[in-house]
Design an enzyme around this catalytic site. Structure first.
Site, PDB file in Angstrom:
ATOM      1  CE1 TYR A  41      -3.845   2.252   0.965  1.00  0.00           C
ATOM      2  CE2 TYR A  41      -2.103   3.451   2.162  1.00  0.00           C
ATOM      3  CZ  TYR A  41      -3.634   3.429   1.685  1.00  0.00           C
ATOM      4  OH  TYR A  41      -4.159   4.520   1.604  1.00  0.00           O
ATOM      5  CB  SER A  87     -28.959  17.558  20.983  1.00  0.00           C
ATOM      6  OG  SER A  87     -28.497  16.398  21.853  1.00  0.00           O
ATOM      7  CE  LYS A 121     -25.681   9.726  22.435  1.00  0.00           C
ATOM      8  NZ  LYS A 121     -24.520  10.206  22.888  1.00  0.00           N
ATOM      9  NE  ARG A 142     -25.689  19.048  17.765  1.00  0.00           N
ATOM     10  CZ  ARG A 142     -25.731  19.479  18.785  1.00  0.00           C
ATOM     11  NH1 ARG A 142     -25.011  19.543  19.780  1.00  0.00           N
ATOM     12  NH2 ARG A 142     -26.883  19.885  19.295  1.00  0.00           N
ATOM     13  CE  LYS A 322     -25.457   8.868  27.463  1.00  0.00           C
ATOM     14  NZ  LYS A 322     -25.214  10.551  27.554  1.00  0.00           N
TER      15      LYS A 322
END
Ligand code: IVH
Length: 677
Positions: A41, A87, A121, A142, A322
């Site tokens: 490569y 968000s 997430k 963002r 979460k």
């Protein structure tokens, strides 16, 4: 050859080389399945650079040479997001997930169950990539959701981000595509980066997320290029330009046109499936080589998403469920130096109690002297502590900004805090150890280990009780356990007749013991369960093994120089021989391998992917084989269990597609230790 023809040829070759590099980048960074070596490569890349240096006007906007970073900018320019980058609302429990579902159904006036797309997430940085006519035009952060920073040059250095999209007959590339995804740094990459920063005297990053952010916000993109940043795509702000009706189909298309999609995404249509997926990803969390801090759940169908719409802050059709936090800050109040079973002295921080993931943490390991120095920790420092799963809590870093000047340096002792013997640093190791074999602390740790879960698992003889028996002089070595008398035990503080009798019965129950288990319980340095199994397989009796020399140990499958030396040192010790004699006098019978024994993993086929943290691949394979199981090297329907280590890649993806059961390293260890060899 004329200059013109030469240039034409160079142009053709350049296009070919770029195409090859693009192809190999995609294989490596998106498919996790490279087909050429790094060396080959590099040669291609050098050829590209040489050609572009010769003909600067042939450098195209999508040339892979942009991956190296361009020139340094004065500052970042602003980018206004055409579609605001919102968000997500957070939820933390099954109940909250249920009310989210009910709210959706009320809003949509339906009783029917909804189909969801679930995605890990990943904890990194949200970015937007605008593609015009299939070419990466602008990349931005963002920012405040409406205005971000232009970091196009920096994002071009992230090899997992395509510089140009690959359409086909079914998927024409749209004029404009607003792609959203997460740029992140692997846990390994983060560790390496921090090590480097330490060497260069720069402040350490607290976590991979901060490190990723710091890497992207470099005005000099060549610095970004040196950081091993990675990327997963998770959405498009204008999905109507692609032939997809929902999120799941969209991700499939994004993957086809060149974007990496997390292998852990899953469409969930059945009741309870989202909860199950939450548990599944949570269980895998610590085995992954990148931070995942929750599960994003999205209503799959775009038509429904459009009806649900957005609040000012977040879409109504998605939530972030979460995972419990794994870090918290607290203070180091003191440092304890613990002497382990093999004499290694480990500094342990005593902390002001702090709750992490439902558990009060008061102690955290500082690992060793080098780590302590690297992190420049002081007594009284406010520190960031991490408790990730079942791993021992550790101090990640100090927060020097919060020092008030009263903090004191932490001194590593020069002699053993238990026996006073001078400590020694073994060459080539970070560990500092007490080399006095008769050190009381080491002896006590060996006894705790022998009676504990990795040893004979003697009921009623946990750490506290063993410490008491040692303190009161009732037990001095392993053999003493087998001479324990119920009457004598019952007379000790906190003991009753019943508990004493139970302990004596538990010991009685272990008097016939397989050789492998006995060897593992002795806690000989470098001899864990797997090596013990190999020894038991090789030798026909305990006494044959006790008489072996280093050379003979080396002949055992999988045993090298270091382990052989440790075994021979242990079995040469006359104290060990005396102890085993006494054990046998007490009625202990060590049973050598019975070749016709049961094979609890018979019929199961294990596949390992990624690197394991607590054992080598070879050890893991052996521990399957000694229990009658088989090991496969490629993913197929034949495989019954996939063990996922760190940095697992393509194989895990395939295993996930075939819906094969995935096990974390911990679950695997639990499985093999739950079933006898
Ligand atoms: S969707 C409008 N999907 O989480 C939809 N976000 O708190 C907004 N994130 O800023 C985002 N993985 O950085 C979405 N699969 C995923 C994600 C994800 C990580 C981050 C993203 C966003 C934050 C929202």
């Amino acid at each position: 050859m004329s200059k013109e023809t030469e240039k034409l040829e160079a142009k053709a070759r350049l296009e070919k080389v770029r195409e090859l590099i693009r192809y190999h980048d995609h294989r490596y960074h998106v498919l996790d399945d490279p087909v050429i070596s790094d060396g080959e490569y590099d040669l291609l890349f050098q050829e590209l650079l040489a050609l572009e240096a010769r003909y600067p006007d042939l450098v195209s906007a999508d040339s892979p040479s942009h991956r190296l970073g361009g020139s340094v900018a004065e500052g970042f320019t602003a980018v206004r997001h055409v579609h605001p980058m919102l968000s997500l609302d957070n939820i933390f429990s099954t109940i909250e997930f249920q009310s989210f579902q009910e709210k959706l159904q009320r809003f949509l006036r339906t009783d029917l169950p909804l189909r969801f797309m679930t995605e890990p997430k990943v904890d990194g940085l949200a970015v937007e990539l605008v593609y015009r006519q299939g070419f990466l035009h602008t990349g931005s952060t963002r920012g405040d959701g409406l205005i971000g920073e232009n970091i196009t040059a920096q994002l071009k250095t992230v090899k997992a981000i395509p510089l140009r999209l690959q359409g086909d007959q079914d998927i024409p590339i749209p004029d404009e595509l607003y792609v959203r995804g997460e740029v992140f740094l692997s846990k390994q990459g983060f560790q390496r980066l921090n090590q480097l920063r330490h060497q260069q005297g720069e402040p350490l990053f607290a976590n991979p997320r901060n490190a990723a952010a710091g890497s992207l916000r470099q005005l000099d993109p060549r610095i970004t290029a040196r950081r091993p940043l990675d990327f997963f795509v998770y959405g498009v702000a204008n999905p109507e330009v692609l032939p997809a009706e929902g999120q799941e189909a969209l991700l499939t298309i994004l993957s086809r046109i060149g974007f990496p999609v997390s292998p852990l995404v899953k469409g969930c249509g059945l009741p309870g499936e989202v909860e199950q997926q939450y548990q599944q990803v949570l269980a895998l969390r610590h085995a992954l080589d990148y931070e995942v801090d929750g599960l994003v759940v999205k209503v799959d169908t775009f038509a429904l998403q459009r009806r649900l719409g957005f609040t000012a802050r977040a879409p109504r059709w998605a939530v972030a469920w979460k995972f419990p936090a794994t870090q918290a800050t607290t203070k180091i109040e003191a440092v304890d130096f613990q002497v382990g079973r093999t004499g290694v002295v480990t500094p342990v921080a005593l902390l002001a109690p702090v709750e992490i993931d439902g558990v009060v943490v008061q102690r955290a390991t500082l690992h060793n002297q080098d780590e302590m120095k690297r992190k420049d920790l002081r007594l009284g420092d406010t520190v960031l502590v991490q408790r990730a799963g079942d791993v021992i809590p550790e101090v990640i870093k100090a927060v020097p900004e919060l020092r008030n000047g009263d903090e004191q340096p932490i001194m590593f002792p020069a002699s053993c805090p238990e026996c006073g013997h001078p400590l020694a640093r073994v060459q080539g190791e970070a560990a500092i150890r007490c080399v006095n074999e008769h050190c009381r602390a080491q002896q006590q740790q060996r006894l705790i280990y022998f009676a504990g879960k990795s040893g004979l698992d003697l009921d009623g003889l946990g750490k506290k009780n063993v410490e008491q028996l040692v303190r009161s002089g009732v037990v001095g070595d392993i053999a003493d356990f087998f001479f324990l008398d119920a009457g004598q035990l019952a007379s000790l503080e906190g003991w009753g007749e019943k508990s004493a009798r139970n302990v004596v019965a538990a010991i009685e129950d272990r008097k016939r013991i397989p050789l492998a288990r006995f060897l593992a319980a002795l806690g000989i340095r470098h001899v864990g369960e797997v090596t013990a199994a190999a020894l038991a397989e090789h030798f026909t009796s305990l006494h044959e093994l006790m008489a072996a020399d280093e050379e003979q140990f080396r002949r055992v499958d999988g045993i090298g120089e270091q382990v052989a030396a440790s075994l021979s040192l242990f079995f040469q010790d006359p104290d060990v021989h005396r102890m085993i004699e006494r054990l046998e006098k007490a009625g202990l019978v060590v049973v050598a391998a019975d070749k016709g024994r049961s094979q609890p993993l018979a019929g199961r086929v294990f596949l390992f992917t990624g690197s394991l943290q607590t054992m080598s691949r070879e050890e893991a394979k052996r521990s399957v084989k000694v229990r009658g199981g088989q090991v496969a090297n490629t993913v197929s329907e034949r495989v019954t269990d996939v063990v996922v280590g760190e940095k697992a890649g393509g194989k895990m993806k395939k295993a996930h597609e075939l819906q094969l059961p995935l096990l974390s390293e911990r679950e695997f260890i639990q499985l093999v230790s739950a079933v006898e060899e």
